[in-house]
Write a protein that holds these residues in place. Structure first.
Motif, PDB file in Angstrom:
ATOM      1  N   VAL A  78       0.878  -1.170   0.000  1.00  0.00           N
ATOM      2  CA  VAL A  78       0.000   0.000   0.000  1.00  0.00           C
ATOM      3  C   VAL A  78       0.917   1.221   0.000  1.00  0.00           C
ATOM      4  CG1 VAL A  78      -1.743   1.308   1.255  1.00  0.00           C
ATOM      5  CG2 VAL A  78      -1.844  -1.198   1.216  1.00  0.00           C
ATOM      6  N   VAL A  79       0.773   2.066  -1.008  1.00  0.00           N
ATOM      7  CA  VAL A  79       1.699   3.175  -1.167  1.00  0.00           C
ATOM      8  C   VAL A  79       0.977   4.528  -1.137  1.00  0.00           C
ATOM      9  CG1 VAL A  79       3.359   1.809  -2.476  1.00  0.00           C
ATOM     10  CG2 VAL A  79       1.563   3.077  -3.697  1.00  0.00           C
ATOM     11  N   VAL A  80       1.747   5.539  -0.756  1.00  0.00           N
ATOM     12  CA  VAL A  80       1.298   6.930  -0.842  1.00  0.00           C
ATOM     13  C   VAL A  80       1.963   7.513  -2.081  1.00  0.00           C
ATOM     14  CG1 VAL A  80       1.207   9.168   0.293  1.00  0.00           C
ATOM     15  CG2 VAL A  80       1.169   7.078   1.668  1.00  0.00           C
ATOM     16  N   PHE A  81       1.168   8.077  -2.967  1.00  0.00           N
ATOM     17  CA  PHE A  81       1.728   8.618  -4.205  1.00  0.00           C
ATOM     18  C   PHE A  81       1.010   9.911  -4.578  1.00  0.00           C
ATOM     19  CE2 PHE A  81      -1.972   6.333  -5.490  1.00  0.00           C
ATOM     20  CZ  PHE A  81      -2.463   6.975  -6.612  1.00  0.00           C
ATOM     21  N   LYS A  82       1.629  10.628  -5.489  1.00  0.00           N
ATOM     22  CA  LYS A  82       1.037  11.859  -5.995  1.00  0.00           C
ATOM     23  C   LYS A  82       1.334  11.952  -7.481  1.00  0.00           C
ATOM     24  CE  LYS A  82       0.787  16.832  -5.036  1.00  0.00           C
ATOM     25  NZ  LYS A  82       1.311  17.943  -4.205  1.00  0.00           N
ATOM     26  N   ASP A  83       0.262  12.024  -8.272  1.00  0.00           N
ATOM     27  CA  ASP A  83       0.415  12.074  -9.718  1.00  0.00           C
ATOM     28  C   ASP A  83      -0.533  13.145 -10.262  1.00  0.00           C
ATOM     29  OD1 ASP A  83       1.519  10.522 -12.212  1.00  0.00           O
ATOM     30  OD2 ASP A  83      -0.618  10.825 -12.600  1.00  0.00           O
ATOM     31  N   SER A  84      -0.035  13.994 -11.119  1.00  0.00           N
ATOM     32  CA  SER A  84      -0.834  15.130 -11.603  1.00  0.00           C
ATOM     33  C   SER A  84      -2.074  14.687 -12.365  1.00  0.00           C
ATOM     34  CB  SER A  84       0.032  16.030 -12.493  1.00  0.00           C
ATOM     35  OG  SER A  84       0.548  15.297 -13.603  1.00  0.00           O
ATOM     36  N   VAL A  85      -2.004  13.526 -13.003  1.00  0.00           N
ATOM     37  CA  VAL A  85      -3.166  13.029 -13.746  1.00  0.00           C
ATOM     38  C   VAL A  85      -4.289  12.637 -12.794  1.00  0.00           C
ATOM     39  CG1 VAL A  85      -3.967  11.244 -15.343  1.00  0.00           C
ATOM     40  CG2 VAL A  85      -1.695  12.249 -15.641  1.00  0.00           C
ATOM     41  N   TRP A  86      -3.932  12.166 -11.603  1.00  0.00           N
ATOM     42  CA  TRP A  86      -4.909  11.698 -10.630  1.00  0.00           C
ATOM     43  C   TRP A  86      -5.402  12.823  -9.712  1.00  0.00           C
ATOM     44  CZ3 TRP A  86      -5.203   6.100  -8.950  1.00  0.00           C
ATOM     45  CH2 TRP A  86      -4.682   5.245  -9.932  1.00  0.00           C
ATOM     46  N   GLY A  87      -4.664  13.893  -9.597  1.00  0.00           N
ATOM     47  CA  GLY A  87      -5.039  14.995  -8.711  1.00  0.00           C
ATOM     48  C   GLY A  87      -3.830  15.575  -8.012  1.00  0.00           C
ATOM     49  N   ASP A  88      -4.070  16.612  -7.218  1.00  0.00           N
ATOM     50  CA  ASP A  88      -2.973  17.330  -6.578  1.00  0.00           C
ATOM     51  C   ASP A  88      -2.675  16.849  -5.161  1.00  0.00           C
ATOM     52  OD1 ASP A  88      -2.672  18.963  -8.805  1.00  0.00           O
ATOM     53  OD2 ASP A  88      -4.196  20.381  -8.104  1.00  0.00           O
ATOM     54  N   GLN A  89      -3.502  15.970  -4.608  1.00  0.00           N
ATOM     55  CA  GLN A  89      -3.327  15.516  -3.239  1.00  0.00           C
ATOM     56  C   GLN A  89      -2.712  14.120  -3.192  1.00  0.00           C
ATOM     57  OE1 GLN A  89      -3.894  17.516  -0.613  1.00  0.00           O
ATOM     58  NE2 GLN A  89      -4.458  19.099  -2.108  1.00  0.00           N
ATOM     59  N   PRO A  90      -1.932  13.802  -2.129  1.00  0.00           N
ATOM     60  CA  PRO A  90      -1.413  12.447  -1.971  1.00  0.00           C
ATOM     61  C   PRO A  90      -2.565  11.446  -1.854  1.00  0.00           C
ATOM     62  CG  PRO A  90      -0.275  13.970  -0.523  1.00  0.00           C
ATOM     63  CD  PRO A  90      -1.450  14.712  -1.071  1.00  0.00           C
ATOM     64  N   MET A  91      -2.404  10.285  -2.471  1.00  0.00           N
ATOM     65  CA  MET A  91      -3.414   9.236  -2.437  1.00  0.00           C
ATOM     66  C   MET A  91      -2.800   7.938  -1.950  1.00  0.00           C
ATOM     67  SD  MET A  91      -5.516   9.776  -5.991  1.00  0.00           S
ATOM     68  CE  MET A  91      -6.499  11.222  -6.280  1.00  0.00           C
ATOM     69  N   LEU A  92      -3.666   7.043  -1.446  1.00  0.00           N
ATOM     70  CA  LEU A  92      -3.229   5.716  -1.011  1.00  0.00           C
ATOM     71  C   LEU A  92      -3.931   4.656  -1.841  1.00  0.00           C
ATOM     72  CD1 LEU A  92      -2.829   7.517   1.722  1.00  0.00           C
ATOM     73  CD2 LEU A  92      -2.669   5.271   2.802  1.00  0.00           C
ATOM     74  N   LYS A  93      -3.157   3.759  -2.416  1.00  0.00           N
ATOM     75  CA  LYS A  93      -3.700   2.628  -3.173  1.00  0.00           C
ATOM     76  C   LYS A  93      -2.766   1.431  -2.998  1.00  0.00           C
ATOM     77  CE  LYS A  93      -6.941   5.220  -5.057  1.00  0.00           C
ATOM     78  NZ  LYS A  93      -8.363   5.101  -4.635  1.00  0.00           N
TER      79      LYS A  93
END
Length: 242
Positions: A78-93
């Motif tokens: 389970v990782v914390v990532f940030k990608d401009s295509v997905w949005g500006d906030q850190p996400m967990l998946k």
């Protein structure tokens, strides 16, 4: 003469006790501060904004994530990532595919497959198939295919399948890997590595040092409190003997 000997012995005992007490406090400070500082350097707290990782991590839950090199990420993490295509906030998946993998869903039994190998995912929300929507993707080199554990309510790589990277994100987008749940109190504990991916090439990752760091901080606190309490306790016992 006997009274003089008793006082001398008692004095030596108090001196020895004071030395041991001071040593305990010193060791405790090293363990407590060292463990705390090391943990602060390696780990960052994150708050989960949605229920896409439920039931593994509920919305509003807080986790501790270890800063790791992107090359250390394995399937099942389970990782914390940030990608401009997905949005500006850190996400967990959760990582279900790495570069070169063919990820698809679902088998007749409702399982996700990676390179044709069915993967058991006991952490998923509900008892239905691993994805309510059928999909297939090939993960580009240097990328990760990410899904939430609440598959019917997660906006993840399946939503971005038409992107150039077939829904995956670059490894470099990962900020940290979740090692433990820190809040709410009834969910505190280590993040277990899923064994369903263990048989695939590369296996699964190993937990970071959060367990020994937690032990060091707790042990340090015990040493500090024990050493500090020695003096008052010893004086009270001496008064009672007197």
């Amino acid at each position: 003469m006997s009274g003089s000997t008793g006082r001398s012995t008692d004095g030596r005992g108090r001196t020895k006790g004071s030395v041991l007490s001071g040593l305990a406090v010193a060791v405790g400070c090293v363990l407590f501060l060292g463990g705390f500082v090391w943990a602060a350097l390696l780990y960052r707290p994150y708050t989960v904004p949605t229920d896409s990782m439920s039931p593994t991590i509920a919305a509003g839950g807080r986790v501790l994530a270890e800063r790791v090199a992107d090359s250390e990420i394995r399937r099942g993490d389970v990782v914390v990532f940030k990608d401009s295509v997905w949005g500006d906030q850190p996400m967990l998946k959760r990582v279900v595919g790495i570069g070169g993998d063919k990820v698809s869903c679902c088998t007749k039994a409702g399982l996700l497959t990676v390179n044709g190998t069915p993967v058991e995912e006991p952490y998923l929300h509900g008892s239905g198939p691993a994805s309510p929507a059928v999909f297939q993707a090939t993960v580009p080199a240097g990328h990760l295919f990410l899904l939430g554990d609440h598959r019917s309510g997660s906006l993840d790589s399946r939503v971005h399948l038409t992107d150039g990277a077939q829904g995956s994100v670059p490894r470099s987008a990962v900020e940290a890997r979740v090692d433990a749940r820190a809040w709410p109190l009834d969910s505190i504990g280590m993040m277990q590595r899923p064994t369903g991916f263990a048989g695939l090439p590369g296996g699964i990752s190993q937990p970071g040092p959060i367990r020994p760091l937690t032990f060091a901080v707790a042990a340090g606190a015990v040493f500090i409190l024990g050493g500090a309490a020695h003096g008052p306790i010893a004086r009270r016992l001496a008064r009672r003997r007197g």
